[in-house]
Scaffold this motif. Structure first.
Motif, PDB file in Angstrom:
ATOM      1  N   ARG A 122     -26.972   8.374  19.182  1.00 39.37           N
ATOM      2  CA  ARG A 122     -26.338   8.716  20.468  1.00 39.37           C
ATOM      3  C   ARG A 122     -27.291   9.549  21.318  1.00 39.37           C
ATOM      4  N   ILE A 123     -28.022  10.428  20.666  1.00 43.29           N
ATOM      5  CA  ILE A 123     -29.000  11.252  21.391  1.00 43.29           C
ATOM      6  C   ILE A 123     -30.107  10.363  21.970  1.00 43.29           C
ATOM      7  N   GLU A 124     -30.580   9.407  21.162  1.00 43.28           N
ATOM      8  CA  GLU A 124     -31.628   8.496  21.651  1.00 43.28           C
ATOM      9  C   GLU A 124     -31.127   7.671  22.834  1.00 43.28           C
ATOM     10  N   ALA A 125     -29.873   7.242  22.761  1.00 45.20           N
ATOM     11  CA  ALA A 125     -29.324   6.442  23.856  1.00 45.20           C
ATOM     12  C   ALA A 125     -29.297   7.258  25.149  1.00 45.20           C
ATOM     13  N   LYS A 126     -29.041   8.566  25.037  1.00 40.66           N
ATOM     14  CA  LYS A 126     -28.946   9.384  26.249  1.00 40.66           C
ATOM     15  C   LYS A 126     -30.316   9.850  26.740  1.00 40.66           C
ATOM     16  N   SER A 232     -28.735  21.368  18.834  1.00 40.35           N
ATOM     17  CA  SER A 232     -30.176  21.621  18.676  1.00 40.35           C
ATOM     18  C   SER A 232     -30.974  20.332  18.783  1.00 40.35           C
ATOM     19  N   LEU A 233     -30.502  19.295  18.110  1.00 33.67           N
ATOM     20  CA  LEU A 233     -31.238  18.022  18.110  1.00 33.67           C
ATOM     21  C   LEU A 233     -31.249  17.412  19.507  1.00 33.67           C
ATOM     22  N   ALA A 234     -30.108  17.461  20.186  1.00 30.31           N
ATOM     23  CA  ALA A 234     -30.052  16.911  21.544  1.00 30.31           C
ATOM     24  C   ALA A 234     -30.926  17.731  22.494  1.00 30.31           C
ATOM     25  N   SER A 235     -30.942  19.051  22.298  1.00 33.61           N
ATOM     26  CA  SER A 235     -31.766  19.916  23.157  1.00 33.61           C
ATOM     27  C   SER A 235     -33.245  19.596  22.979  1.00 33.61           C
ATOM     28  N   TRP A 245     -41.726  11.982  27.565  1.00 37.10           N
ATOM     29  CA  TRP A 245     -41.628  11.062  26.429  1.00 37.10           C
ATOM     30  C   TRP A 245     -41.356   9.637  26.915  1.00 37.10           C
ATOM     31  N   GLN A 246     -42.067   8.669  26.322  1.00 33.27           N
ATOM     32  CA  GLN A 246     -41.896   7.259  26.646  1.00 33.27           C
ATOM     33  C   GLN A 246     -41.263   6.547  25.464  1.00 33.27           C
ATOM     34  N   ARG A 247     -40.010   6.150  25.612  1.00 34.76           N
ATOM     35  CA  ARG A 247     -39.293   5.487  24.523  1.00 34.76           C
ATOM     36  C   ARG A 247     -39.992   4.179  24.134  1.00 34.76           C
ATOM     37  N   GLY A 248     -40.100   3.959  22.818  1.00 34.27           N
ATOM     38  CA  GLY A 248     -40.663   2.698  22.330  1.00 34.27           C
ATOM     39  C   GLY A 248     -42.164   2.712  22.167  1.00 34.27           C
TER      40      GLY A 248
END
Ligand SMILES: [Ca+2]
Length: 381
Positions: A122-126, A232-235, A245-248
């Motif tokens: 869910r964090i990655e999706a956001k 913490s993880l989402a932050s 950051w560039q996803r992928g």
């Protein structure tokens, strides 16, 4: 700001959490003050605090918040001691990686990544930051929540602001900490962290918290102190996202490895005789979190290991004593077998290995240096 952070981390290690988060599962336990770093009466600190309170009020902190924050706070001599004992000692990249991606940390990383998979997805999706990368930072900063620190932040940062080497920096941290309390994100009792003011599962300093922390659980509080690592993880993902950051895209990798196929990547050889990496924008984003090549390689590498990637085998140059990692591991094993316990054989010559070498040297009438050597290795063979 971030350059200052590096000295607080990686030394500083899982609560196996299920994928479901929630108040019931993570009933908050009030932090207990760290009894290893007690406060001590200090008239100079008292006078400094009296002046600081006016400056804090001038920055919009309410008198009630200030008074409550300093209730029970005090000067911590042990914090000053640690600040002064920081050495500029630099680990070799090979040693750093042996610690950052130790067998234990990789295994805990895989278990925690699996346990938090739904949350991390869910964090990655956001935020567009891969979950294994966020988990790697969690692993390096607090050993997956095991080493978050329980020193009261108002005491530690006021001690360092009053008498530390970077007073202005820590006064800013203290003001930011008071803003956290004013905002109601946590209570003075739970506002704890490392001796140098880094807080929660991913060790945010207060000013980083101010800029990047998010409430991902939806309870209205950005709670990085909870046993539940979600906020913490989402932050951390939010921090990396804002750092470009560039996803992928891979962070990088050793030349010739799949990770080295980075669009627009550049060569980086941290040490003569050591491996050359190709690194890209994501490497730079990790460095915004902590401005150290070793740290960014360590996070990147651990993130690869968490999802099944292979170890980096080098080649690495021999150390200052002429030993390679295999030699150091053999030395640790032989010392331990001979009754001089090195407390493990990870190939990193730390305090336990040095103490074992000293004990061996003393027992055998050799000069007691604590230094490893090929001659010692042969003697023990
Ligand atoms: Ca929250």
């Amino acid at each position: 700001m971030q350059a200052t952070r590096r000295t607080f981390t990686l030394g500083t290690l899982a609560v196996l959490l299920s994928g479901c988060s929630g108040a019931a599962r993570f009933a908050s336990t009030p932090a207990r003050p760290d009894t290893t770093l007690p406060t001590a009466p200090n008239a100079g600190w008292d006078a400094w605090v009296a002046g600081f309170k006016g400056r804090a009020a001038g920055q919009g902190i309410s008198p009630g918040v200030i008074d409550r924050a300093f209730r029970g706070a005090g000067f911590i001599p042990g914090v000053i001691e640690r600040d002064r004992n920081q050495t500029e000692f630099k680990r070799s990249l090979e040693d750093y990686l042996s610690i950052a991606a130790s067998d234990e940390r990789v295994a805990k990383g895989r278990a925690n990544y699996a346990a938090q998979r739904a949350t991390l997805a869910r964090i990655e999706a956001k935020y567009g930051v891969e979950g294994n990368v966020v988990a790697a930072i969690w692993g390096l900063e607090s050993f997956f929540g095991e080493r978050r620190g329980n020193i009261p932040i108002v005491s530690s940062t006021s001690t360092l602001a009053y008498e530390g080497r970077r007073g202005a920096f820590f006064e800013k941290q203290l003001i930011a900490a008071l803003k956290i309390l004013q905002n109601g994100d946590t209570t003075p009792e739970n506002l704890v962290g490392s001796w140098a003011g880094a807080m929660g599962h991913t060790q945010f300093i207060p000013t980083s918290y101010e800029l990047f922390a998010v409430d991902f659980t939806g309870d209205g509080r950005r709670d990085i102190w909870s046993d539940d690592p979600t906020d913490s993880l989402a932050s951390t993902a939010a921090y990396l996202a804002k750092s470009g950051w560039q996803r992928g895209q891979p962070w990088g990798g050793v030349v010739g490895s799949p990770g080295a196929n980075v669009p627009g990547g550049r060569r980086l050889q941290p040490e003569a005789g050591g491996p050359t990496f190709i690194v890209g924008r994501n490497f730079d984003a990790i460095k915004r979190y902590n401005n150290s090549d070793s740290y960014a390689i360590g996070v990147g590498h651990l993130s690869d290991r968490i999802v099944g990637g292979p170890p980096i085998t080098g080649p690495f140059p021999p150390d200052q004593y002429g030993l390679r990692k295999d030699d150091r591991i053999a030395l640790q094993r032989r010392l331990t077998a001979a009754g001089f316990d090195t407390q493990g054989s990870d190939g990193v010559i730390g305090p336990n290995s040095r103490a074992a070498i000293q004990a061996y040297q003393a027992r055998n009438g050799l000069p007691v240096t604590g230094d490893p050597s090929l001659e010692l290795l042969r003697r023990l063979g």
